[in-house]
Design a protein around this motif. Structure first.
Motif, mmCIF file in Angstrom:
data_model
loop_
_atom_site.group_PDB
_atom_site.id
_atom_site.type_symbol
_atom_site.label_atom_id
_atom_site.label_comp_id
_atom_site.label_asym_id
_atom_site.label_seq_id
_atom_site.Cartn_x
_atom_site.Cartn_y
_atom_site.Cartn_z
ATOM 1 N N PRO A 77 -10.477 20.939 46.325
ATOM 2 C CA PRO A 77 -11.770 20.725 47.183
ATOM 3 C C PRO A 77 -11.528 19.572 48.096
ATOM 4 O O PRO A 77 -10.864 18.574 47.895
ATOM 5 C CB PRO A 77 -12.516 20.137 46.016
ATOM 6 N N GLY A 78 -12.169 19.736 49.356
ATOM 7 C CA GLY A 78 -11.856 18.648 50.447
ATOM 8 C C GLY A 78 -10.636 18.911 51.178
ATOM 9 O O GLY A 78 -10.527 18.125 51.973
ATOM 10 N N GLU A 79 -10.003 19.929 50.741
ATOM 11 C CA GLU A 79 -8.683 20.135 51.631
ATOM 12 C C GLU A 79 -9.008 21.398 52.411
ATOM 13 O O GLU A 79 -9.522 22.198 52.289
ATOM 14 C CB GLU A 79 -7.516 20.326 50.555
ATOM 15 N N MET A 93 -21.451 20.777 46.508
ATOM 16 C CA MET A 93 -20.143 21.000 46.876
ATOM 17 C C MET A 93 -19.128 20.281 46.094
ATOM 18 O O MET A 93 -19.176 19.289 45.480
ATOM 19 C CB MET A 93 -19.943 20.619 48.428
ATOM 20 N N GLY A 94 -17.644 20.895 46.217
ATOM 21 C CA GLY A 94 -16.896 20.072 45.643
ATOM 22 C C GLY A 94 -16.235 20.928 44.224
ATOM 23 O O GLY A 94 -15.287 20.477 43.780
ATOM 24 N N ASP A 95 -17.026 22.215 43.960
ATOM 25 C CA ASP A 95 -16.407 23.035 42.866
ATOM 26 C C ASP A 95 -15.420 24.138 43.477
ATOM 27 O O ASP A 95 -15.079 24.936 42.335
ATOM 28 C CB ASP A 95 -17.469 23.467 42.330
ATOM 29 N N GLY A 96 -15.175 24.530 44.477
ATOM 30 C CA GLY A 96 -14.394 25.475 45.074
ATOM 31 C C GLY A 96 -12.794 25.252 44.822
ATOM 32 O O GLY A 96 -12.417 23.826 44.849
ATOM 33 N N LEU A 97 -12.142 26.207 44.696
ATOM 34 C CA LEU A 97 -10.689 26.199 44.652
ATOM 35 C C LEU A 97 -10.206 27.572 45.311
ATOM 36 O O LEU A 97 -10.867 28.740 45.001
ATOM 37 C CB LEU A 97 -10.344 25.998 43.023
ATOM 38 N N ILE A 98 -9.048 27.284 45.815
ATOM 39 C CA ILE A 98 -8.262 28.471 46.470
ATOM 40 C C ILE A 98 -6.563 28.314 45.971
ATOM 41 O O ILE A 98 -6.166 27.163 46.005
ATOM 42 C CB ILE A 98 -8.342 28.588 47.995
ATOM 43 N N ARG A 99 -6.284 29.552 45.432
ATOM 44 C CA ARG A 99 -4.918 29.345 44.721
ATOM 45 C C ARG A 99 -4.261 30.836 45.166
ATOM 46 O O ARG A 99 -5.038 31.840 44.802
ATOM 47 C CB ARG A 99 -5.051 29.000 43.317
ATOM 48 N N VAL A 159 -15.525 21.368 50.668
ATOM 49 C CA VAL A 159 -15.387 22.835 50.798
ATOM 50 C C VAL A 159 -13.951 22.975 51.068
ATOM 51 O O VAL A 159 -13.622 22.583 52.054
ATOM 52 C CB VAL A 159 -16.430 23.481 51.575
ATOM 53 N N PRO A 160 -13.301 23.613 49.939
ATOM 54 C CA PRO A 160 -11.744 23.914 50.540
ATOM 55 C C PRO A 160 -11.737 25.059 51.459
ATOM 56 O O PRO A 160 -12.504 25.875 51.306
ATOM 57 C CB PRO A 160 -11.207 24.382 48.935
ATOM 58 N N ALA A 161 -10.763 25.209 52.453
ATOM 59 C CA ALA A 161 -10.770 26.030 53.578
ATOM 60 C C ALA A 161 -9.118 26.616 53.727
ATOM 61 O O ALA A 161 -8.521 25.745 53.669
ATOM 62 C CB ALA A 161 -11.379 25.422 54.614
ATOM 63 N N VAL A 162 -9.379 27.942 54.048
ATOM 64 C CA VAL A 162 -8.009 28.224 54.565
ATOM 65 C C VAL A 162 -8.312 29.055 55.909
ATOM 66 O O VAL A 162 -8.955 29.763 56.134
ATOM 67 C CB VAL A 162 -7.573 29.560 53.783
ATOM 68 N N ILE A 163 -7.733 28.478 57.056
ATOM 69 C CA ILE A 163 -7.814 28.826 58.355
ATOM 70 C C ILE A 163 -6.691 29.564 59.064
ATOM 71 O O ILE A 163 -5.658 28.865 58.914
ATOM 72 C CB ILE A 163 -8.253 27.561 59.363
ATOM 73 N N VAL A 164 -6.811 30.514 59.465
ATOM 74 C CA VAL A 164 -5.736 31.309 60.030
ATOM 75 C C VAL A 164 -6.053 31.080 61.710
ATOM 76 O O VAL A 164 -7.108 31.553 62.040
ATOM 77 C CB VAL A 164 -5.643 32.677 60.155
ATOM 78 N N SER A 165 -5.154 30.628 62.622
ATOM 79 C CA SER A 165 -5.553 30.459 64.072
ATOM 80 C C SER A 165 -4.220 30.129 64.810
ATOM 81 O O SER A 165 -3.289 29.591 64.416
ATOM 82 C CB SER A 165 -6.523 29.443 64.316
ATOM 83 N N HIS A 166 -4.208 30.863 66.123
ATOM 84 C CA HIS A 166 -3.016 30.331 66.918
ATOM 85 C C HIS A 166 -3.530 29.124 67.960
ATOM 86 O O HIS A 166 -2.684 28.921 68.697
ATOM 87 C CB HIS A 166 -3.008 31.502 67.843
ATOM 88 N N GLN A 167 -4.689 28.749 67.496
ATOM 89 C CA GLN A 167 -4.852 27.463 68.264
ATOM 90 C C GLN A 167 -4.452 26.267 67.540
ATOM 91 O O GLN A 167 -5.260 25.659 66.787
ATOM 92 C CB GLN A 167 -6.537 27.285 68.509
ATOM 93 N N LEU A 168 -3.244 26.056 67.850
ATOM 94 C CA LEU A 168 -2.558 24.895 67.210
ATOM 95 C C LEU A 168 -3.181 23.405 67.102
ATOM 96 O O LEU A 168 -2.977 22.940 66.116
ATOM 97 C CB LEU A 168 -1.177 24.763 67.755
ATOM 98 N N ARG A 208 -12.453 30.416 43.454
ATOM 99 C CA ARG A 208 -13.449 29.797 42.441
ATOM 100 C C ARG A 208 -14.850 29.415 43.292
ATOM 101 O O ARG A 208 -14.575 28.436 44.237
ATOM 102 C CB ARG A 208 -13.046 28.647 41.403
ATOM 103 N N GLY A 209 -15.690 29.829 42.918
ATOM 104 C CA GLY A 209 -17.202 29.665 43.729
ATOM 105 C C GLY A 209 -17.293 30.616 44.782
ATOM 106 O O GLY A 209 -16.725 31.674 44.964
ATOM 107 N N ARG A 210 -18.517 30.295 45.518
ATOM 108 C CA ARG A 210 -19.020 31.256 46.394
ATOM 109 C C ARG A 210 -18.224 31.324 47.760
ATOM 110 O O ARG A 210 -17.875 30.242 48.169
ATOM 111 C CB ARG A 210 -20.502 31.043 46.731
ATOM 112 N N VAL A 211 -17.957 32.622 48.038
ATOM 113 C CA VAL A 211 -16.868 32.719 49.353
ATOM 114 C C VAL A 211 -17.582 32.975 50.708
ATOM 115 O O VAL A 211 -18.503 34.070 50.680
ATOM 116 C CB VAL A 211 -16.001 33.586 48.847
ATOM 117 N N GLY A 212 -17.401 32.174 51.586
ATOM 118 C CA GLY A 212 -17.697 32.484 52.952
ATOM 119 C C GLY A 212 -16.864 32.681 53.591
ATOM 120 O O GLY A 212 -15.712 31.981 53.581
ATOM 121 N N SER A 213 -16.679 34.037 54.186
ATOM 122 C CA SER A 213 -15.380 34.512 54.986
ATOM 123 C C SER A 213 -15.815 35.180 55.970
ATOM 124 O O SER A 213 -16.736 35.878 56.284
ATOM 125 C CB SER A 213 -14.729 35.706 53.813
ATOM 126 N N LEU A 214 -14.809 35.223 56.967
ATOM 127 C CA LEU A 214 -14.713 35.863 58.290
ATOM 128 C C LEU A 214 -13.378 36.079 58.633
ATOM 129 O O LEU A 214 -12.644 35.319 59.246
ATOM 130 C CB LEU A 214 -15.416 35.163 59.616
#
Length: 402
Positions: A61-63, A1-7, A207-216, A96-102
């Motif tokens: 990575p890690g954010e 892990m640690g190679d992913g990037l989201i921009r 693993v970098p992550a982007v989370i959308v939620s109304h659960q503040l 960058r990297g394999r994407v796990g999405s839902l």
């Protein structure tokens, strides 16, 4: 892990009212119609509107980045652009990297295939060998809790079962980046807790992550940064506490014109000591700022509010005026001691500043988060730190006294 990037870089996206763009099935005919119209890309035609306007962020990575905002703000559109379900009108997205999405119920699952077949299909799409997928198969099924239904066609799954399987696949198949939408909210509370714990573990492994939620509260506990989207624009970005506070204030009160500057400035707020604190425990918040020299007829005040991130409600508010404190001219540190007589959870400690007005709050200032945990067991909206003792009464029975 640690190679992913989201921009995301300067992304704009426009839609036409009445058109759906929920999947590639909707996008392809829409692109055909747009080519026939031959309209300049930067112009808005009749019935068109900007769903996103100049949105940018980077997740290393890690954010973990939390995206919050009202319905229709553009949150899901951001995610669909990230995973290339939609193309931006302007700007660009990079993963960058394999994407796990839902990002939508059943969006990544084939309805006519069984749960077992979908697991192997998703792994193949991500470039994994069958043997690699097989090694993780039991862990995926156990995490989802769908062992009795894994050979059932997915089209017969409930929305909660879809979310369980979709997240379990995304979280176990060598994912380098994680993109999750509000769909987890359809799961039961126990699975939601397990899913967020899993996301926290993945982020801690890089693993970098982007989370959308109304659960503040979940956003506050999982993410180390956040953005607030309002009508497709970034209205606030930075620490989760700042964005959540801005969102909660926007939801609970009508917009008001900004007060004119009066020279009073708040720079930061920090909580002294370790966290989490026990329910009923005491904390000290230190607010740093600078006040102008006193003027006749003008009283400068600093306000403090404690807001529950579970409900968005302000549970306590006070200020220097209520405590008869005058701010000294120049730099100052204001120490605020609070006893957190509240249920376990995450709370935002917000600040306001400005001249005293009986009919309105001051300007919003910096905010921070307090994690409240454990303490004496109880139920209800407040922690009263109950003490009990029992003694025999003439040898007949027992009594309880508070």
């Amino acid at each position: 892990m640690g190679d992913g990037l989201i921009r995301l870089e300067g992304v704009w996206k426009k839609f036409r009212r009445g058109e759906r763009h929920d999947s590639l099935r909707d996008l392809i005919p829409a692109l055909g119609r747009s080519l026939l119209r031959r309209q300049p890309e930067g112009d808005l035609g009749r019935q068109e509107f900007w769903a996103l306007q100049d949105v940018s962020f980077v997740v290393e990575p890690g954010e973990a980045l939390g995206i919050i905002g009202p319905n229709g703000a553009g949150k899901s559109t951001v995610l669909k652009i990230l995973i290339r379900l939609l193309r931006p009108t302007h700007g660009r997205a990079l993963l960058r990297g394999r994407v796990g999405s839902l990002i939508e119920i059943g969006g990544s699952l084939h309805p006519d295939l069984t749960g077992r077949e979908n697991i192997f299909l998703q792994g193949s799409i991500m470039g994994m060998r069958r043997a690699e997928i097989a090694r993780r198969f039991d862990a995926i099924v156990e995490f989802s809790g769908l062992g009795d239904f894994i050979d059932t066609p997915v089209k017969r799954f409930s929305s909660g079962m879809h979310a369980r399987l979709g997240f379990s696949v995304a979280a176990h198949l060598e994912t380098d980046v994680l993109i999750i939408d509000e769909v987890l909210a359809v799961g039961d509370a126990a699975f939601q807790r397990k899913a967020f714990d899993r996301m926290k573990e993945m982020v801690s492994r890089g693993v970098p992550a982007v989370i959308v939620s109304h659960q503040l509260e979940r956003i506050a506990s999982l993410c180390n940064s956040a953005i607030l989207l309002v009508q497709g624009r970034v209205a606030c970005e930075g620490a989760p506490a700042e964005c959540i506070g801005a969102y909660a204030r926007q939801q609970s009160a009508p917009a008001a014109a900004e007060e004119p500057t009066d020279g009073l400035r708040l720079d930061a707020i920090a909580i002294a000591g370790p966290q989490p604190v026990p329910s009923g425990g005491r904390i000290e918040a230190v607010i740093s700022g600078e006040a102008p020299p006193a003027r006749e007829g003008l009283r400068h005040i600093v306000g403090v509010r404690v807001r529950s991130l579970q409900t968005g409600d302000v549970v306590f508010a006070t200020g220097t005026l209520s405590h008869r404190l005058e701010l000294p001219a120049g730099p100052f540190d204001l120490a605020v001691e609070l006893q957190m007589n509240v249920p376990p959870g995450i709370y935002a400690v917000e600040t306001t500043s400005g001249p005293w007005r009986r009919d309105r709050d001051g300007r919003s200032g910096p905010a921070t988060l307090v994690h409240v945990d454990g303490g004496q067991g109880f139920s209800g909206p407040v922690q009263l730190n109950c003490a009990m003792r029992v003694a025999p009464r003439d040898g007949a029975g027992e009594k309880s006294r508070v």
